[in-house]
Write a protein that holds these residues in place. Structure first.
Motif, mmCIF file in Angstrom:
data_model
loop_
_atom_site.group_PDB
_atom_site.id
_atom_site.type_symbol
_atom_site.label_atom_id
_atom_site.label_comp_id
_atom_site.label_asym_id
_atom_site.label_seq_id
_atom_site.Cartn_x
_atom_site.Cartn_y
_atom_site.Cartn_z
ATOM 1 N N GLU B 24 0.804 -1.222 0.000
ATOM 2 C CA GLU B 24 0.000 0.000 0.000
ATOM 3 C C GLU B 24 0.837 1.273 0.000
ATOM 4 O OE1 GLU B 24 -3.395 -0.496 2.750
ATOM 5 O OE2 GLU B 24 -2.846 -2.622 2.657
ATOM 6 N N PRO B 25 0.215 2.406 -0.304
ATOM 7 C CA PRO B 25 0.963 3.660 -0.453
ATOM 8 C C PRO B 25 1.415 4.268 0.870
ATOM 9 C CG PRO B 25 -1.362 4.023 -0.896
ATOM 10 C CD PRO B 25 -1.202 2.558 -0.698
ATOM 11 N N THR B 26 0.670 4.039 1.940
ATOM 12 C CA THR B 26 1.103 4.554 3.243
ATOM 13 C C THR B 26 1.118 3.429 4.264
ATOM 14 O OG1 THR B 26 -1.113 5.140 3.965
ATOM 15 C CG2 THR B 26 0.125 6.851 2.816
ATOM 16 N N ILE B 27 1.890 3.649 5.325
ATOM 17 C CA ILE B 27 2.000 2.630 6.366
ATOM 18 C C ILE B 27 2.119 3.312 7.723
ATOM 19 C CG2 ILE B 27 4.545 2.477 6.247
ATOM 20 C CD1 ILE B 27 4.195 -0.592 6.592
ATOM 21 N N SER B 28 1.506 2.731 8.726
ATOM 22 C CA SER B 28 1.615 3.285 10.077
ATOM 23 C C SER B 28 2.782 2.620 10.793
ATOM 24 C CB SER B 28 0.329 3.010 10.853
ATOM 25 O OG SER B 28 0.169 1.631 11.079
ATOM 26 N N SER B 29 3.260 3.283 11.841
ATOM 27 C CA SER B 29 4.366 2.710 12.607
ATOM 28 C C SER B 29 3.950 1.360 13.186
ATOM 29 C CB SER B 29 4.780 3.663 13.725
ATOM 30 O OG SER B 29 3.703 3.895 14.604
ATOM 31 N N GLU B 30 2.688 1.283 13.543
ATOM 32 C CA GLU B 30 2.131 0.046 14.112
ATOM 33 C C GLU B 30 2.273 -1.120 13.129
ATOM 34 O OE1 GLU B 30 0.559 -1.351 17.546
ATOM 35 O OE2 GLU B 30 0.123 0.765 17.169
ATOM 36 N N ARG B 31 1.896 -0.852 11.884
ATOM 37 C CA ARG B 31 1.929 -1.890 10.859
ATOM 38 C C ARG B 31 3.368 -2.288 10.521
ATOM 39 N NH1 ARG B 31 1.000 -5.715 8.926
ATOM 40 N NH2 ARG B 31 0.182 -6.352 6.902
ATOM 41 N N LEU B 32 4.221 -1.288 10.382
ATOM 42 C CA LEU B 32 5.623 -1.568 10.060
ATOM 43 C C LEU B 32 6.282 -2.344 11.204
ATOM 44 C CD1 LEU B 32 8.146 -1.343 8.346
ATOM 45 C CD2 LEU B 32 8.415 1.028 9.091
ATOM 46 N N ALA B 33 5.912 -1.973 12.416
ATOM 47 C CA ALA B 33 6.447 -2.669 13.590
ATOM 48 C C ALA B 33 6.068 -4.145 13.557
ATOM 49 C CB ALA B 33 5.916 -2.023 14.858
ATOM 50 N N GLU B 34 4.831 -4.386 13.152
ATOM 51 C CA GLU B 34 4.340 -5.757 13.063
ATOM 52 C C GLU B 34 5.160 -6.549 12.042
ATOM 53 O OE1 GLU B 34 0.164 -7.435 11.593
ATOM 54 O OE2 GLU B 34 0.004 -5.516 12.653
ATOM 55 N N LEU B 35 5.393 -5.944 10.895
ATOM 56 C CA LEU B 35 6.148 -6.621 9.831
ATOM 57 C C LEU B 35 7.596 -6.873 10.244
ATOM 58 C CD1 LEU B 35 4.866 -4.595 6.744
ATOM 59 C CD2 LEU B 35 4.210 -6.914 7.422
ATOM 60 N N ALA B 36 8.181 -5.899 10.934
ATOM 61 C CA ALA B 36 9.592 -6.023 11.314
ATOM 62 C C ALA B 36 9.735 -6.726 12.662
ATOM 63 C CB ALA B 36 10.242 -4.649 11.360
ATOM 64 N N ARG B 37 8.586 -7.024 13.287
ATOM 65 C CA ARG B 37 8.565 -7.700 14.577
ATOM 66 C C ARG B 37 9.311 -6.925 15.661
ATOM 67 N NH1 ARG B 37 6.316 -12.860 15.325
ATOM 68 N NH2 ARG B 37 4.450 -11.917 14.475
ATOM 69 N N VAL B 38 9.004 -5.652 15.729
ATOM 70 C CA VAL B 38 9.537 -4.837 16.811
ATOM 71 C C VAL B 38 8.402 -4.002 17.392
ATOM 72 C CG1 VAL B 38 11.857 -4.678 15.813
ATOM 73 C CG2 VAL B 38 10.164 -2.919 15.282
ATOM 74 N N ASN B 39 8.724 -3.227 18.395
ATOM 75 C CA ASN B 39 7.773 -2.350 19.060
ATOM 76 C C ASN B 39 7.543 -1.080 18.223
ATOM 77 O OD1 ASN B 39 7.387 0.077 20.720
ATOM 78 N ND2 ASN B 39 7.175 -1.410 22.381
ATOM 79 N N SER B 40 6.302 -0.605 18.201
ATOM 80 C CA SER B 40 5.993 0.509 17.298
ATOM 81 C C SER B 40 6.649 1.819 17.737
ATOM 82 C CB SER B 40 4.487 0.698 17.162
ATOM 83 O OG SER B 40 3.940 1.190 18.356
ATOM 84 N N ALA B 41 6.868 1.974 19.031
ATOM 85 C CA ALA B 41 7.554 3.183 19.500
ATOM 86 C C ALA B 41 8.985 3.192 18.983
ATOM 87 C CB ALA B 41 7.552 3.232 21.025
ATOM 88 N N LYS B 42 9.565 1.997 18.884
ATOM 89 C CA LYS B 42 10.921 1.876 18.365
ATOM 90 C C LYS B 42 10.963 2.318 16.911
ATOM 91 C CE LYS B 42 13.538 -1.791 19.883
ATOM 92 N NZ LYS B 42 13.764 -3.257 19.870
ATOM 93 N N VAL B 43 9.977 1.886 16.146
ATOM 94 C CA VAL B 43 9.896 2.301 14.742
ATOM 95 C C VAL B 43 9.830 3.818 14.652
ATOM 96 C CG1 VAL B 43 8.418 2.327 12.694
ATOM 97 C CG2 VAL B 43 8.797 0.186 13.927
ATOM 98 N N ARG B 44 8.963 4.404 15.423
ATOM 99 C CA ARG B 44 8.813 5.868 15.344
ATOM 100 C C ARG B 44 10.091 6.581 15.749
ATOM 101 N NH1 ARG B 44 3.901 4.539 17.557
ATOM 102 N NH2 ARG B 44 4.343 5.403 19.624
ATOM 103 N N LYS B 45 10.707 6.113 16.831
ATOM 104 C CA LYS B 45 11.950 6.756 17.270
ATOM 105 C C LYS B 45 13.038 6.581 16.209
ATOM 106 C CE LYS B 45 12.825 8.488 21.031
ATOM 107 N NZ LYS B 45 12.787 8.735 22.462
ATOM 108 N N ASP B 46 13.167 5.360 15.694
ATOM 109 C CA ASP B 46 14.173 5.104 14.663
ATOM 110 C C ASP B 46 13.975 6.036 13.475
ATOM 111 O OD1 ASP B 46 15.471 3.097 16.045
ATOM 112 O OD2 ASP B 46 14.394 1.466 15.071
ATOM 113 N N LEU B 47 12.747 6.098 12.986
ATOM 114 C CA LEU B 47 12.488 6.897 11.793
ATOM 115 C C LEU B 47 12.656 8.390 12.087
ATOM 116 C CD1 LEU B 47 9.489 5.010 10.174
ATOM 117 C CD2 LEU B 47 11.944 4.779 9.729
ATOM 118 N N SER B 48 12.417 8.778 13.328
ATOM 119 C CA SER B 48 12.531 10.201 13.655
ATOM 120 C C SER B 48 13.986 10.679 13.574
ATOM 121 C CB SER B 48 11.952 10.483 15.037
ATOM 122 O OG SER B 48 12.851 10.085 16.045
ATOM 123 N N PHE B 49 14.932 9.723 13.664
ATOM 124 C CA PHE B 49 16.341 10.109 13.513
ATOM 125 C C PHE B 49 16.641 10.550 12.081
ATOM 126 C CE2 PHE B 49 16.968 7.233 17.252
ATOM 127 C CZ PHE B 49 17.426 8.207 18.115
#
Lengths: 209, 209
Positions: B24-49
DNA sequence: AACTGTGAAGAGTTTCACAGCG
DNA sequence: CGCTGTGAAACTCTTCACAGTT
């Protein structure tokens, strides 16, 4: 009475290798640290999780330490390994000496491709995946190595879990989804390359891990 | 204005893979976290860098994020890779598609064994190590992959460093000793197996990474 | 004197929880 | 309202520094 930190577990195999290659009967934390390329306080703290096996003023008895670290890593037992996916990488691993080493034995090679089934690699005959579940039980296979292409890796993982394997080494470039209680280790070439790329492009090669 | 934590760098390639496979064209941190099997806050923090590339209430634009992560990882450039040690593993890697992927190209295969020199693997001819240093310069090889046996790996690493390579991927079961500023990544099968063994023998498979 | 074992400080990482924006 | 971006809390890991043992 247990609880070795994951970071320490990751380093124990390195210490073990350095120790087995070391020539003298005793070794100091300083010397072992040098060989393993870590800080000597780290060595002492890591080893202290296993118990107090050092002698102050002297160091650690190498043979004794090798034995203790090996025991901690569960290498007194012999683990039966199977490899699923007999392409180039799977074949390379099947022939790789590292397995025959202390503690591990390859007892099953599997592939879904009928063209590969029946061929011999490193002394073992490749079997069809249909025989997988039964083989896991009869040969007590406990570590599953996945060397299939990304497509198919998840299905292989599912089969492994269903067959009762709880420890998976995944070489396929995909994040596997498995139930709790299953230990998946990822060995991922393209990930490593991309990390190389990151540090290369900063052209200030700091980092290791 | 830089400074992405090492732990984040390690995860960026995983995010990248999940993103490129996502439909899909957009993805939430929640969904990406699920795919990468990590915590969604981690995804957001990582991407915020990397910057503020998300849209509140919506998520991240997948294409844009793929581009940004790829750029951060230095994948806009193309890196020339060489492999030294053309045994089973080296040959398997040479033929492995993962390289041809975006950002990397194998431009040199080397072996010290005259019996192997001249043979073709995956479209490239194996060259003698004597040609190594010159090849690094002329082909601007920047990532060196070591797939020799443990014996010889250190010597190969020394040659690589001398030839100007600053990024090494080491598959040989040995801790390499290199000067500061050289980035060595270790990919070590027997280490991984031993870690499997550890968690297996506790028979309470907790852990990952 | 030499070296281990470890409390405590410091650094890095993860997770929570929520303010703030679209 | 939903989801990002982020301070702050919690946790983990590393390193220091030195007391304690041989």
């Amino acid at each position: 009475m247990k609880g070795i930190p994951p970071a320490t577990v990751q380093r124990l195999p390195i210490y073990l290798r350095c120790l087995t290659e070391y020539g003298e009967p005793t070794i100091s934390s300083e010397r072992l640290a040098e060989l393993a390329r870590v800080n000597s306080a780290k060595v002492r703290k890591d080893l202290s999780f296993l118990g107090s096996y050092g002698t102050r003023g002297v160091g650690y008895d190498v043979d004794h330490l090798v034995h203790q670290v090996g025991r901690e890593l569960g290498l007194t037992e012999d683990w039966a390994v199977c490899i699923v996916g007999m392409g180039n990488l799977g074949s390379a691993l099947a022939q790789y000496g590292g397995f025959g080493q202390r503690g591990f034995e390859v007892l099953g090679l599997f592939d879904s491709d009928p063209a590969k089934v029946g061929k011999k690699v490193g002394g073992l005959v490749i079997e069809p995946l249909t025989k997988f579940a039964r083989a896991v039980k009869s040969r007590r296979l406990s570590i599953g190595v996945i060397t299939t292409p990304a497509t198919g890796a998840q299905e292989v993982a599912d089969r492994m879990v269903e067959a009762g394997i709880t420890s998976i080494l995944n070489f396929a470039p995909i994040v596997l989804s498995v139930p709790d209680g299953i230990d998946v280790r990822r060995v991922d070439l393209s990930t490593e390359l991309q990390i190389c790329s990151f540090y290369l492009s900063r052209s200030s090669g700091k980092r290791a891990s």
